[in-house]
Design a protein around this motif. Structure first.
Motif, PDB file in Angstrom:
ATOM      1  N   ILE A 196       0.839  -1.208   0.000  1.00 15.93           N
ATOM      2  CA  ILE A 196       0.000   0.000   0.000  1.00 15.93           C
ATOM      3  C   ILE A 196       0.869   1.251   0.000  1.00 15.93           C
ATOM      4  O   ILE A 196       0.606   2.227  -0.732  1.00 15.93           O
ATOM      5  N   ASP A 197       1.944   1.245   0.810  1.00 15.72           N
ATOM      6  CA  ASP A 197       2.845   2.403   0.864  1.00 15.72           C
ATOM      7  C   ASP A 197       3.539   2.629  -0.478  1.00 15.72           C
ATOM      8  O   ASP A 197       3.728   3.787  -0.908  1.00 15.72           O
ATOM      9  N   ILE A 198       3.913   1.539  -1.145  1.00 17.29           N
ATOM     10  CA  ILE A 198       4.585   1.675  -2.442  1.00 17.29           C
ATOM     11  C   ILE A 198       3.640   2.285  -3.480  1.00 17.29           C
ATOM     12  O   ILE A 198       4.021   3.175  -4.255  1.00 17.29           O
ATOM     13  N   VAL A 199       2.383   1.839  -3.469  1.00 15.15           N
ATOM     14  CA  VAL A 199       1.405   2.401  -4.409  1.00 15.15           C
ATOM     15  C   VAL A 199       1.185   3.884  -4.134  1.00 15.15           C
ATOM     16  O   VAL A 199       1.109   4.715  -5.065  1.00 15.15           O
ATOM     17  N   LYS A 200       1.101   4.237  -2.847  1.00 13.36           N
ATOM     18  CA  LYS A 200       0.936   5.642  -2.483  1.00 13.36           C
ATOM     19  C   LYS A 200       2.148   6.465  -2.916  1.00 13.36           C
ATOM     20  O   LYS A 200       2.015   7.589  -3.436  1.00 13.36           O
ATOM     21  N   TRP A 201       3.348   5.932  -2.697  1.00 14.22           N
ATOM     22  CA  TRP A 201       4.575   6.635  -3.070  1.00 14.22           C
ATOM     23  C   TRP A 201       4.633   6.846  -4.583  1.00 14.22           C
ATOM     24  O   TRP A 201       5.024   7.918  -5.064  1.00 14.22           O
ATOM     25  N   GLN A 202       4.245   5.846  -5.353  1.00 13.48           N
ATOM     26  CA  GLN A 202       4.243   5.976  -6.818  1.00 13.48           C
ATOM     27  C   GLN A 202       3.252   7.038  -7.283  1.00 13.48           C
ATOM     28  O   GLN A 202       3.544   7.811  -8.211  1.00 13.48           O
ATOM     29  N   SER A 203       2.083   7.077  -6.643  1.00 17.59           N
ATOM     30  CA  SER A 203       1.109   8.104  -7.035  1.00 17.59           C
ATOM     31  C   SER A 203       1.640   9.510  -6.732  1.00 17.59           C
ATOM     32  O   SER A 203       1.489  10.437  -7.553  1.00 17.59           O
ATOM     33  N   GLU A 204       2.312   9.676  -5.572  1.00 18.78           N
ATOM     34  CA  GLU A 204       2.907  10.982  -5.260  1.00 18.78           C
ATOM     35  C   GLU A 204       4.043  11.308  -6.228  1.00 18.78           C
ATOM     36  O   GLU A 204       4.269  12.486  -6.570  1.00 18.78           O
ATOM     37  N   GLN A 205       4.766  10.307  -6.674  1.00 15.99           N
ATOM     38  CA  GLN A 205       5.839  10.529  -7.644  1.00 15.99           C
ATOM     39  C   GLN A 205       5.285  11.077  -8.966  1.00 15.99           C
ATOM     40  O   GLN A 205       5.843  12.019  -9.549  1.00 15.99           O
ATOM     41  N   TYR A 206       4.194  10.487  -9.446  1.00 15.60           N
ATOM     42  CA  TYR A 206       3.587  10.961 -10.691  1.00 15.60           C
ATOM     43  C   TYR A 206       3.088  12.404 -10.543  1.00 15.60           C
ATOM     44  O   TYR A 206       3.231  13.228 -11.458  1.00 15.60           O
ATOM     45  N   ILE A 207       2.517  12.727  -9.391  1.00 13.25           N
ATOM     46  CA  ILE A 207       2.036  14.095  -9.162  1.00 13.25           C
ATOM     47  C   ILE A 207       3.209  15.078  -9.171  1.00 13.25           C
ATOM     48  O   ILE A 207       3.143  16.172  -9.771  1.00 13.25           O
ATOM     49  N   GLU A 208       4.304  14.719  -8.501  1.00  7.41           N
ATOM     50  CA  GLU A 208       5.471  15.600  -8.448  1.00  7.41           C
ATOM     51  C   GLU A 208       6.100  15.786  -9.822  1.00  7.41           C
ATOM     52  O   GLU A 208       6.555  16.898 -10.173  1.00  7.41           O
TER      53      GLU A 208
END
Length: 404
Positions: A196-208
């Motif tokens: 779950i944390d990895i999926v969240k981190w990837q979504s924040e990466q795309y936003i950044e």
């Protein structure tokens, strides 16, 4: 009940006997009748002498006839014999009833004693059957009843715990299976949480990536106010718009103040901007960092969790780091002290890297004379000015000429 009836019968018989005795006494006091059934009457005048003479003659004739028949004792009157027989019968009846009453009482007492003895014997026999071991284990010493009961309860509790349980013994290694299952569940839970944390981190990466497209990522230089001649160190920093230089208050500052200052400067650079790297220039010893006054940051304190604001500081610091690749350049540098002079320094860096997860951040503190140290210095400072400042920072002169 039988005793009450016996008493009532005895009273009735005694009443009858008293009536019969009173009748007999009255009969004796009454004038006697002659043999023909006529009673003695008062003699009339002129006939008294003749009646008395006839009576004597009758008595003499009766005596002669008795002598002729061979009997010399006079005959008893039939009414008197009847009264004697009834008295004897009444007396015998009373005696039999009294004796019967006494016998019944005796039998009742014997039955009560027998039942009592039987109860005591059965009770003793039952105790011997149920608790033979307990009776053997009892010491001859005299003890209170409460102590004896408490010891018996303890013994029963121990026996209950140690008694065989076939419904549990059929399953081999039940406790080991429970431990294994609990470990597997914990591992699965942590694996799901990491995913779950990895999926969240990837979504924040795309936003950044969408926000910072076409804009270089900034670097942050944090300088503690207790560094000797730290005001000159601000001048040594590179004159580059991508480098954000911040000097924080060591004496009166807090961890939240440092995080708020960094966020504010990054927002001024660009909204929702993250730092490519952060350099913390502070004092310290091998294995410890002195970011604030009387606040030592070590691996032991981070593991215990006593310093909650310190733990929160490093987690917030991880959120300020960029997620845009290359991830290998997302680093927190530590300068100004030999933090890795002992193994505890490596433990501190590992603990911080675990705290900032799921953000992927590395911590480095290379020696300044090493090649990697030179690269680190050139990333944030002018190398020549930094060498001049480093050689003159501990001198007594208050002014340092950085151009010399």
């Amino acid at each position: 009940m039988g005793t009450v009836l016996g008493k009532s019968r005895a009273e009735k018989v005694s009443r009858e006997v008293s009536l019969m005795a009173s009748a007999a006494s009255a009969f004796k006091s009454a004038p006697q009748q002659n043999k023909n059934g006529e009673g003695n009457t008062v003699p009339e005048s002129g006939q008294g002498d003749d009646g008395a003479a006839s009576k004597t003659e009758n008595k003499e004739n009766a005596a002669r006839s008795n002598i002729q028949n061979g009997s010399t004792t006079p005959r008893k009157s039939p009414r008197k014999s009847v009264t004697n027989d009834t008295e004897v019968k009444a007396v015998t009846k009373i005696q039999s009833m009294v004796r019967g009453h006494q016998a019944r009482q005796q039998r009742q007492k014997e039955n009560e004693m027998a039942t009592k003895i039987q109860k005591q014997f059965r009770k003793k026999q039952q105790k011997e059957k149920i608790e033979p071991q307990r009776r053997k284990s009892i010491k001859p010493e005299v003890k209170d009843s409460d102590e004896a009961e408490s010891e018996a309860l303890k013994k029963r509790h121990e026996e209950r715990i140690l008694r065989p349980r076939p419904w549990r013994e059929d399953i081999p290694g039940m406790e080991e299976n429970y431990e294994q299952l609990s470990k597997e569940l914990q591992e699965n839970f942590h694996a799901y949480q990491n995913e779950i944390d990895i999926v969240k981190w990837q979504s924040e990466q795309y936003i950044e990536q969408g926000v910072m497209s076409g804009t270089p990522l900034p670097r942050v230089l944090l300088i503690s106010s207790n560094v000797p001649k730290g005001n000159y160190l601000l001048q040594v920093a590179k004159e580059n718009p991508n480098i954000i230089v911040i000097q924080y208050n060591f004496q009166n500052g807090s961890y939240d103040d440092i995080i708020e200052t960094v966020k504010q400067r990054l927002t001024e650079y660009k909204p929702e901007c993250k730092a490519r790297s952060i350099c913390i220039y502070c004092m310290g010893t091998p294995g410890c960092l002195y970011l604030l006054y009387k606040r030592c940051c070590s691996s032991a304190k981070l593991k215990k969790g006593d310093e909650q604001d310190m733990v929160k500081f490093w987690k917030d610091m991880g959120t300020l780091m960029s997620k845009i690749p290359p991830i290998s350049e997302t680093i927190i540098h530590v300068m100004g002290c030999n933090i890795l002079g002992q193994p505890t320094g490596e433990m501190l860096f590992q603990e911080i890297e675990e705290l900032v997860k799921p953000n992927i951040v590395r911590l480095q503190a290379p020696l300044e004379l090493s090649p990697s140290g030179k690269i680190m210095i050139e990333t944030y400072f002018d190398f020549k000015k930094y060498k001049t400042w480093k050689t003159k920072r501990n001198t007594l002169t208050s002014v340092i000429d950085l151009e010399s």
